[in-house]
Design an enzyme around this catalytic site. Structure first.
Site, PDB file in Angstrom:
ATOM      1  N   HIS A   1       0.881  -1.245  -0.030  1.00 43.70           N
ATOM      2  CA  HIS A   1       0.104  -0.096  -0.066  1.00 43.70           C
ATOM      3  C   HIS A   1       0.914   1.175  -0.067  1.00 43.70           C
ATOM      4  O   HIS A   1       1.222   1.792  -1.147  1.00 43.70           O
ATOM      5  CB  HIS A   1      -0.885   0.014   1.347  1.00 43.70           C
ATOM      6  CG  HIS A   1      -2.037   1.041   1.325  1.00 43.70           C
ATOM      7  ND1 HIS A   1      -2.474   1.640   0.202  1.00 43.70           N
ATOM      8  CD2 HIS A   1      -2.836   1.182   2.255  1.00 43.70           C
ATOM      9  CE1 HIS A   1      -3.242   2.593   0.650  1.00 43.70           C
ATOM     10  NE2 HIS A   1      -3.725   2.206   1.845  1.00 43.70           N
TER      11      HIS A   1
ATOM     12  N   HIS B   1      -2.824  -1.350 -10.978  1.00 41.79           N
ATOM     13  CA  HIS B   1      -3.556  -0.988  -9.993  1.00 41.79           C
ATOM     14  C   HIS B   1      -4.774  -1.638 -10.139  1.00 41.79           C
ATOM     15  O   HIS B   1      -5.412  -1.972 -11.019  1.00 41.79           O
ATOM     16  CB  HIS B   1      -3.959   0.614 -10.351  1.00 41.79           C
ATOM     17  CG  HIS B   1      -4.487   1.407  -9.060  1.00 41.79           C
ATOM     18  ND1 HIS B   1      -5.992   1.166  -8.911  1.00 41.79           N
ATOM     19  CD2 HIS B   1      -3.968   2.106  -8.049  1.00 41.79           C
ATOM     20  CE1 HIS B   1      -6.086   1.862  -7.517  1.00 41.79           C
ATOM     21  NE2 HIS B   1      -4.825   2.429  -7.203  1.00 41.79           N
TER      22      HIS B   1
ATOM     23  N   ASP C   1       2.413   6.104  -7.837  1.00 39.40           N
ATOM     24  CA  ASP C   1       3.719   6.011  -7.046  1.00 39.40           C
ATOM     25  C   ASP C   1       4.895   5.833  -8.085  1.00 39.40           C
ATOM     26  O   ASP C   1       5.779   5.784  -8.074  1.00 39.40           O
ATOM     27  CB  ASP C   1       3.580   4.535  -6.369  1.00 39.40           C
ATOM     28  CG  ASP C   1       2.780   4.526  -5.280  1.00 39.40           C
ATOM     29  OD1 ASP C   1       2.731   5.738  -4.445  1.00 39.40           O
ATOM     30  OD2 ASP C   1       1.870   3.537  -5.051  1.00 39.40           O
TER      31      ASP C   1
HETATM   32  C1  LIG Z   1      -1.395  -2.958  -7.792  1.00 42.94           C
HETATM   33  C2  LIG Z   1      -1.268  -4.336  -8.105  1.00 42.94           C
HETATM   34  C3  LIG Z   1      -1.155  -4.916  -6.503  1.00 42.94           C
HETATM   35  C4  LIG Z   1      -2.838  -4.827  -8.401  1.00 42.94           C
HETATM   36  O1  LIG Z   1      -2.820  -6.048  -8.717  1.00 42.94           O
HETATM   37  P1  LIG Z   1      -4.217  -6.739  -9.010  1.00 42.94           P
HETATM   38  O2  LIG Z   1      -5.295  -5.944  -9.415  1.00 42.94           O
HETATM   39  O3  LIG Z   1      -4.467  -7.652  -7.873  1.00 42.94           O
HETATM   40  O4  LIG Z   1      -3.649  -7.664 -10.618  1.00 42.94           O
HETATM   41  P2  LIG Z   1      -3.105  -8.921 -10.551  1.00 42.94           P
HETATM   42  O5  LIG Z   1      -2.030  -9.251  -9.617  1.00 42.94           O
HETATM   43  O6  LIG Z   1      -4.303  -9.835 -10.377  1.00 42.94           O
HETATM   44  O7  LIG Z   1      -2.330  -8.923 -12.099  1.00 42.94           O
HETATM   45  C5  LIG Z   1      -2.961  -9.023 -12.971  1.00 42.94           C
HETATM   46  C6  LIG Z   1      -1.812  -9.627 -14.176  1.00 42.94           C
HETATM   47  O8  LIG Z   1      -1.241  -8.648 -14.531  1.00 42.94           O
HETATM   48  C7  LIG Z   1       0.156  -8.900 -14.070  1.00 42.94           C
HETATM   49  N1  LIG Z   1       0.815  -7.597 -13.143  1.00 42.94           N
HETATM   50  C8  LIG Z   1      -0.027  -6.914 -12.319  1.00 42.94           C
HETATM   51  N2  LIG Z   1       0.734  -5.911 -12.033  1.00 42.94           N
HETATM   52  C9  LIG Z   1       1.893  -5.954 -12.628  1.00 42.94           C
HETATM   53  C10 LIG Z   1       3.196  -5.365 -12.623  1.00 42.94           C
HETATM   54  N3  LIG Z   1       3.240  -4.186 -11.917  1.00 42.94           N
HETATM   55  N4  LIG Z   1       4.114  -5.800 -13.385  1.00 42.94           N
HETATM   56  C11 LIG Z   1       4.148  -6.961 -14.082  1.00 42.94           C
HETATM   57  N5  LIG Z   1       3.067  -7.539 -14.230  1.00 42.94           N
HETATM   58  C12 LIG Z   1       1.993  -7.160 -13.343  1.00 42.94           C
HETATM   59  C13 LIG Z   1      -0.001 -10.244 -13.051  1.00 42.94           C
HETATM   60  O9  LIG Z   1       1.255 -10.952 -12.997  1.00 42.94           O
HETATM   61  C14 LIG Z   1      -1.340 -10.963 -13.689  1.00 42.94           C
HETATM   62  O10 LIG Z   1      -0.832 -11.402 -14.752  1.00 42.94           O
HETATM   63  P3  LIG Z   1      -1.314 -12.734 -15.295  1.00 42.94           P
HETATM   64  O11 LIG Z   1      -2.705 -12.375 -15.568  1.00 42.94           O
HETATM   65  O12 LIG Z   1      -0.370 -13.194 -16.519  1.00 42.94           O
HETATM   66  O13 LIG Z   1      -1.154 -13.764 -14.016  1.00 42.94           O
HETATM   67  C15 LIG Z   1      -0.082  -4.887  -8.910  1.00 42.94           C
HETATM   68  O14 LIG Z   1      -0.487  -4.204 -10.271  1.00 42.94           O
HETATM   69  C16 LIG Z   1       1.294  -4.639  -8.419  1.00 42.94           C
HETATM   70  O15 LIG Z   1       1.482  -5.315  -7.672  1.00 42.94           O
HETATM   71  N6  LIG Z   1       1.590  -3.490  -9.015  1.00 42.94           N
HETATM   72  C17 LIG Z   1       3.203  -3.120  -8.549  1.00 42.94           C
HETATM   73  C18 LIG Z   1       2.841  -2.537  -7.320  1.00 42.94           C
HETATM   74  C19 LIG Z   1       2.611  -1.216  -7.163  1.00 42.94           C
HETATM   75  O16 LIG Z   1       2.858  -0.304  -7.984  1.00 42.94           O
HETATM   76  N7  LIG Z   1       1.598  -0.826  -6.193  1.00 42.94           N
HETATM   77  C20 LIG Z   1       1.029   0.404  -6.109  1.00 42.94           C
HETATM   78  C21 LIG Z   1      -0.432   0.508  -6.236  1.00 42.94           C
HETATM   79  S1  LIG Z   1      -1.045   2.248  -5.976  1.00 42.94           S
END
Ligand SMILES: CC(C)(COP(=O)(O)OP(=O)(O)OC[C@H]1O[C@@H](n2cnc3c(N)ncnc32)[C@H](O)[C@@H]1OP(=O)(O)O)[C@@H](O)C(=O)NCCC(=O)NCCS
Length: 451
Positions: free
Chosen positions: A291, A331, A387
């Site tokens: 977060h 996101h 971020d």
């Molecule tokens: C923000 C976040 C947690 C959202 O996750 P989510 O909605 O649960 O999305 P998922 O984890 O289901 O990911 C969906 C797909 O995209 C991929 N993916 C998601 N974020 C990714 C990233 N930052 N880099 C590479 N691949 C990513 C996942 O591997 C997944 O791929 P798949 O379908 O082949 O398995 C995620 O995008 C992430 O970890 N981002 C990086 C951390 C970040 O910037 N956080 C700040 C948020 S404000």
């Protein structure tokens, strides 16, 4: 449909793809869905209002059958009129006002007023508000001397902040009067006013610098920068461009509807805990790397990549699953460009014109350029989030990485408190979800010598 904790969105399970358009609230039943229980043949028509189905309606048909939704990805836990977010179209509005307009024309203090009161203040209302927040910036001497200075010398400032906010509840016993409007107003002002003081105090302690008292002749952000950076000069005058950049970042971070920390605030607030205790819980949620720690992860990732030439290899490793995730991308809600990221990119240019360019910027720009034209990222709707650039700005302004979540907590306090107030006004139920049990069947206790 009644609001509050009993309202459950069931888009995922029931196949409706409607958006919850809170700002277009209407009591007219727009649509309905018919559900048949194949076990009994019973059927029920359930109204869909504003994209939601009330749990009370659902339970009429299937008492004792629960939605299984561990991340609350398809569940609306409240009915809120504070922030509107449309992730597919990259829209964010506070109380109806587009974030772009607020970032351009408003200030953090005015936005805090807007979130908490529902309307922008008149000039007279704003003067009173600013005066009250300014004159509540001091913390009790014992919070600093007995409490903050009791931490270990290398304590993490966010850990200190979480504890200090909770400790405030022991200094303001009237905070327990959560249904007394005057007490509630006072605690809200105290919390908004004291967060920068606590934040700067935590930083100064963690780097062995003496505490700096608030300077009530300065505006909100300039005062915070003074408490952070002042050394021996009689008055610290922050560069106005940097103070304004911080103010914009604070506006962008002031609220984001039902994120993890706001949900923590609402969950604890629903038990009628005092606002300091609830805010401490929200701060604790923000402390987590998933977060409030994402912008720190971006800086670590960019530092590790090290040069623009190594960006393609890094992108390849992300796609192959060996390089971890591309931090600052993707996101849970935004499935197009995060509108806050666009604003931040402009702010970054203004900051770098003063501080000099953050050497990691070129790596970030290259990453963004490659990712936005790569099918792996576009097909998954992964775009830069807030971020991706905020850490670069904070770092250029001299903030250590440990302060990043603290910088997030200061403005988010306005959003947390707006949600806390709203849930109390709605007389919301205590949050008490259900679970699916998967443990052992009933069994008899075995004495220790027979195990
Ligand atoms: C923000 C976040 C947690 C959202 O996750 P989510 O909605 O649960 O999305 P998922 O984890 O289901 O990911 C969906 C797909 O995209 C991929 N993916 C998601 N974020 C990714 C990233 N930052 N880099 C590479 N691949 C990513 C996942 O591997 C997944 O791929 P798949 O379908 O082949 O398995 C995620 O995008 C992430 O970890 N981002 C990086 C951390 C970040 O910037 N956080 C700040 C948020 S404000």
């Amino acid at each position: 449909m009644s609001g509050g904790c009993s309202t459950l969105l069931s888009q995922g399970l029931l196949g409706s793809s409607r958006q919850c358009m809170a700002q277009e609230a209407s009591s007219v039943v727009a649509d309905s869905i018919t559900i048949i229980d194949n076990r009994t043949g019973n059927q029920l028509e359930i109204p869909i209002e504003r994209g939601g189905i009330a749990a009370s309606e659902w339970q009429k048909l299937l008492p004792g059958v629960w939605f299984y939704d561990p991340g609350l990805t398809a569940t609306a836990v409240c009915d809120s009129s504070i922030t509107y977010l449309d992730g597919d179209n990259g829209i964010l509005r506070y109380r109806g006002y587009p974030i772009e307009q607020l970032a351009e024309h408003s200030t953090y203090l005015e936005v805090a007023y807007l979130l908490l009161h529902g309307e922008l203040p008149t000039a007279a209302q704003f003067d009173t508000w600013r005066h009250e927040v300014t004159y509540h910036t001091y913390i009790h001497e014992n919070v600093r001397k007995r409490f903050l200075e009791g931490f270990h010398y290398d304590a993490h400032p966010m850990g200190m902040l979480v504890s200090a906010v909770a400790a405030l509840s022991t200094f303001y016993l009237d905070a327990k009067q959560i249904f007394d409007p005057e007490s509630r107003r006072k605690q809200i002002i105290r919390l908004i006013a004291k967060m920068p003081t606590l934040a700067a105090a935590a930083h100064r302690f963690s780097v062995g610098m003496p505490f700096v008292y608030p300077d009530n002749s300065l505006d909100f952000c300039s005062n915070f920068l003074s408490m952070m950076w002042k050394v021996a000069e009689p008055r610290f005058d922050a560069n106005p461009v940097l103070a304004r950049a911080l103010d914009i970042l604070f506006i962008l971070h002031a609220d984001h509807e039902q994120n993890c920390s706001t949900t923590a605030m609402r969950v604890v607030g629903s038990s009628h805990a005092d606002p300091y205790s609830a805010c401490a819980a929200a701060c604790a949620a923000l402390y987590g790397p998933r977060h409030g720690g994402a912008n720190e992860a971006v800086i670590r990732m960019l530092t590790e990549i090290g040069s623009v030439e190594r960006v393609p290899d890094f992108i390849r490793s992300v796609k192959e699953g060996t390089g971890g995730r591309l931090q600052g991308f993707g996101h849970r809600v935004y499935k197009s460009y995060d509108p806050r990221a666009k604003i931040i990119k402009r702010t970054a240019d203004e900051v770098f014109a003063i501080t000099g360019k953050n050497p990691l910027l070129d790596i970030a720009l290259k990453l963004e350029e490659i990712a936005l034209s790569d099918e792996y990222f576009t097909s998954r709707k992964l775009y830069p989030n807030v971020d991706f650039y905020s850490g670069l700005i904070y770092q250029a302004m001299g903030f250590p990485l440990e302060m990043f979540p603290v910088l997030f907590a200061i403005p988010r306090t306005a959003g947390w408190l707006a949600h806390w107030q709203e849930l109390l006004d709605q007389d919301s139920k205590i949050v008490r979800p259900r679970q699916l049990y998967s443990g052992p069947e009933a069994r008899d206790y075995v004495p220790i010598d027979r195990r």
